[in-house]
Design a protein around this motif. Structure first.
Motif, short mmCIF file in Angstrom:
data_model
loop_
_atom_site.label_atom_id
_atom_site.label_comp_id
_atom_site.label_asym_id
_atom_site.label_seq_id
_atom_site.Cartn_x
_atom_site.Cartn_y
_atom_site.Cartn_z
N PHE A 1 -1.42 4.07 2.77
CA PHE A 1 -3.01 3.37 2.88
C PHE A 1 -4.05 4.43 3.13
O PHE A 1 -5.04 4.27 2.74
CB PHE A 1 -2.88 2.30 3.72
CG PHE A 1 -3.22 2.54 5.04
CD1 PHE A 1 -2.14 2.67 6.06
CD2 PHE A 1 -4.41 2.92 5.43
CE1 PHE A 1 -2.41 3.41 7.37
CE2 PHE A 1 -4.46 3.18 6.88
CZ PHE A 1 -3.70 3.35 7.71
N LYS A 2 -3.59 5.78 3.37
CA LYS A 2 -4.65 6.52 3.96
C LYS A 2 -5.42 6.95 2.72
O LYS A 2 -6.53 7.44 2.92
CB LYS A 2 -3.87 7.51 4.70
CG LYS A 2 -3.42 7.13 6.24
CD LYS A 2 -4.27 7.07 7.11
CE LYS A 2 -4.07 6.89 8.42
NZ LYS A 2 -2.83 6.64 9.08
N HIS B 1 -13.31 4.71 7.26
CA HIS B 1 -12.96 3.12 7.58
C HIS B 1 -13.65 2.72 6.22
O HIS B 1 -13.47 1.40 5.80
CB HIS B 1 -13.54 2.73 8.66
CG HIS B 1 -12.98 3.28 9.90
ND1 HIS B 1 -13.84 4.45 10.72
CD2 HIS B 1 -11.91 3.24 10.52
CE1 HIS B 1 -12.91 4.75 11.49
NE2 HIS B 1 -11.83 3.92 11.49
N ASP C 1 0.89 -0.93 0.11
CA ASP C 1 0.03 -0.03 0.03
C ASP C 1 0.83 1.04 0.08
O ASP C 1 0.36 2.46 0.02
CB ASP C 1 -0.97 0.00 1.20
CG ASP C 1 -2.34 -0.34 0.81
OD1 ASP C 1 -2.49 -1.20 -0.20
OD2 ASP C 1 -3.37 -0.33 1.35
N THR D 1 -10.96 2.46 3.85
CA THR D 1 -9.86 1.34 4.27
C THR D 1 -10.24 -0.09 4.17
O THR D 1 -9.32 -1.08 4.29
CB THR D 1 -9.03 1.81 5.71
OG1 THR D 1 -9.99 1.82 6.64
CG2 THR D 1 -8.40 2.89 5.52
N ARG E 1 -6.92 5.24 0.61
CA ARG E 1 -8.16 4.45 0.63
C ARG E 1 -9.42 5.15 1.24
O ARG E 1 -10.44 5.31 0.87
CB ARG E 1 -7.98 3.01 1.24
CG ARG E 1 -7.08 2.23 0.43
CD ARG E 1 -6.97 0.78 1.21
NE ARG E 1 -6.15 0.12 0.51
CZ ARG E 1 -6.25 -0.56 -0.50
NH1 ARG E 1 -7.22 -0.67 -1.10
NH2 ARG E 1 -5.27 -1.54 -0.97
N GLY E 2 -9.01 5.67 2.48
CA GLY E 2 -9.95 6.21 3.31
C GLY E 2 -10.24 7.80 2.85
O GLY E 2 -11.42 8.30 2.83
N LEU F 1 -6.59 1.24 9.61
CA LEU F 1 -6.39 0.02 8.84
C LEU F 1 -6.91 -1.14 9.28
O LEU F 1 -7.65 -1.70 8.90
CB LEU F 1 -4.75 -0.12 8.43
CG LEU F 1 -4.41 -1.20 7.43
CD1 LEU F 1 -5.23 -0.85 6.01
CD2 LEU F 1 -3.08 -1.27 7.15
N CYS G 1 2.69 -0.02 4.36
CA CYS G 1 1.94 0.92 4.42
C CYS G 1 2.47 2.27 3.90
O CYS G 1 1.53 3.14 3.53
CB CYS G 1 0.56 0.87 5.39
SG CYS G 1 1.42 1.31 6.79
#
Ligand SMILES: N[C@@H](CCOP(=O)(O)O)C(=O)O
Length: 367
Positions: A98-99, A199, A90, A202, A101-102, A230, A361
């Motif tokens: 990965f942040k 969320h 990620d 994520t 995604r949120g 996550l 991540c």
């Protein structure tokens, strides 16, 4: 169907709006809604997290999907000779964590609500992601960060056009300052901690793993845990798959904290409630959360899956980072902490046959 929030304390329902970030009693959770996984249709869509659109909180016709092409990150063996230990990359997301995604879901929702300005607080990566998706959406962002936030993350936020506010003191002081301004100025609080739409983004981490493992799941997932965006997202995602009959069990969730700032690990192992700790200093700035708002939700998720909370020793983080680099994975110290803790955990707790996915991540280019 509208996507509504419920108060964690009393179950009262709320329609999301531009200014309310907290209900009367507890914190907001999303009210469960019907999700579906039409595998044949999903397989024909592009490799972004939006391929799971029947499991995301949007009405097709009203979806202001703010996207930078996030999701669809590779899932690879950590070592070529061991197919059972996999890493999910990620850190290759548009902003390097990965942040995204949120942030993609949260800022799409802000746009749907007609928001023109948002405020967020962050130790770095969430603020960077919010700033980027706001830039994409044409929304002004104000990002509150602790004064010691790494320069590269600040430069990235600025480049996206965010107005940065450096706050003296701890990460918690930054959150207090942010909430005060949100209240005073009646701004949209684009909080990755309080707003459950984060969320909902994520959770696509779980969907991708399921699809990439040929519709199977790992035995264990190893994830960094500060505020748990996550870990909680993964939990919701695997629950969605379970409740839709796509999987038959949940993977064990194993959360990683820095030994020098480990409120959830302490509570977990001492079998008591979570008490705030003082951060005695860690390279893993992304998980240095001394008083996690959703701490009890994180504990519940970990316990429900039969997982655990483990810690990374400070003096092992840099070595772990070097080891990952030597395998070709250039990650930031917070991610290296995940690997450092995993190495010790693996020796004592994992059989050779166990299938494990670890999140890598955050990009090493950030610090
Ligand atoms: N904040 C981290 C990783 C951990 O996420 P969290 O939501 O549990 O705090 C990062 O910056 O990579």
């Amino acid at each position: 169907m509208d996507y509504t929030f419920i108060d964690s304390a009393d179950g009262v329902e709320y329609i999301p709006n531009q200014t309310q970030w907290k209900p009367e009693q507890g914190i907001f959770n999303i009210k469960p809604y019907k999700v579906q996984f039409p595998r044949e249709k999903i397989a024909l869509r592009s490799w972004t997290m939006w391929r799971y659109k029947e499991a995301l909180p949007f009405h097709d016709q009203r979806c202001f999907n703010i996207s930078l092409g996030e999701g669809g990150t590779p899932l690879l063996p950590l070592n070529a000779d061991d197919p059972n230990i996999l890493v999910k990359l990620d850190y290759l997301m548009p902003t390097g964590s990965f942040k995204d995604r949120g942030a993609a879901v949260l800022i799409s929702k802000a746009r749907e609500l007609g928001v023109k300005e948002v405020l967020a607080d962050s130790s770095g990566n969430a603020g960077t992601a919010i700033a980027a998706y706001c830039a994409r959406a044409g929304i002004k962002s104000y990002i509150y960060v602790p004064e010691n936030t790494s320069e590269r993350k600040l430069a990235q936020m600025k480049a996206y056009g965010a107005e940065i506010h450096k706050i003296a003191g701890s990460r918690e002081d930054t959150a207090i300052a942010a909430k005060r301004t949100v209240e005073e100025e009646q701004l949209f609080y684009a909080s990755h901690v309080y707003n459950p739409f984060f969320h909902e983004g994520t959770k696509t981490f779980a969907f991708e793993i399921w699809e990439q493992m040929n519709y199977q799941i790992p035995d264990q997932l190893i994830l960094p845990v500060g505020n748990g965006t996550l870990l909680l997202g993964a939990y919701i995602g695997f629950q969605n798959l379970l409740e839709s009959g796509m999987i038959q069990r949940l993977p064990k969730l194993v959360g990683v904290q820095a030994e020098n700032c480990a409120p959830i690990a302490q509570a977990f192992h001492r079998k008591r409630d979570i008490n705030p700790v003082s951060n005695t200093g860690t390279l893993a700035e992304g998980i240095a959360i001394a008083d996690p708002v959703r701490g009890s939700q994180i504990m519940k998720a970990v316990k429900t899956t039969g997982g655990s909370i483990i810690t990374a020793r400070e003096n092992e983080i840099e070595t772990a980072r070097g080891e990952l680099s030597s395998k070709g994975f250039y990650v930031e110290p917070t991610t290296a902490a995940t690997y450092a803790a995993f190495k010790n955990y693996k020796q004592a707790n994992l059989s050779k046959e166990a299938k494990v996915v670890m999140s890598l991540c955050g990009s090493g280019l950030k610090k």
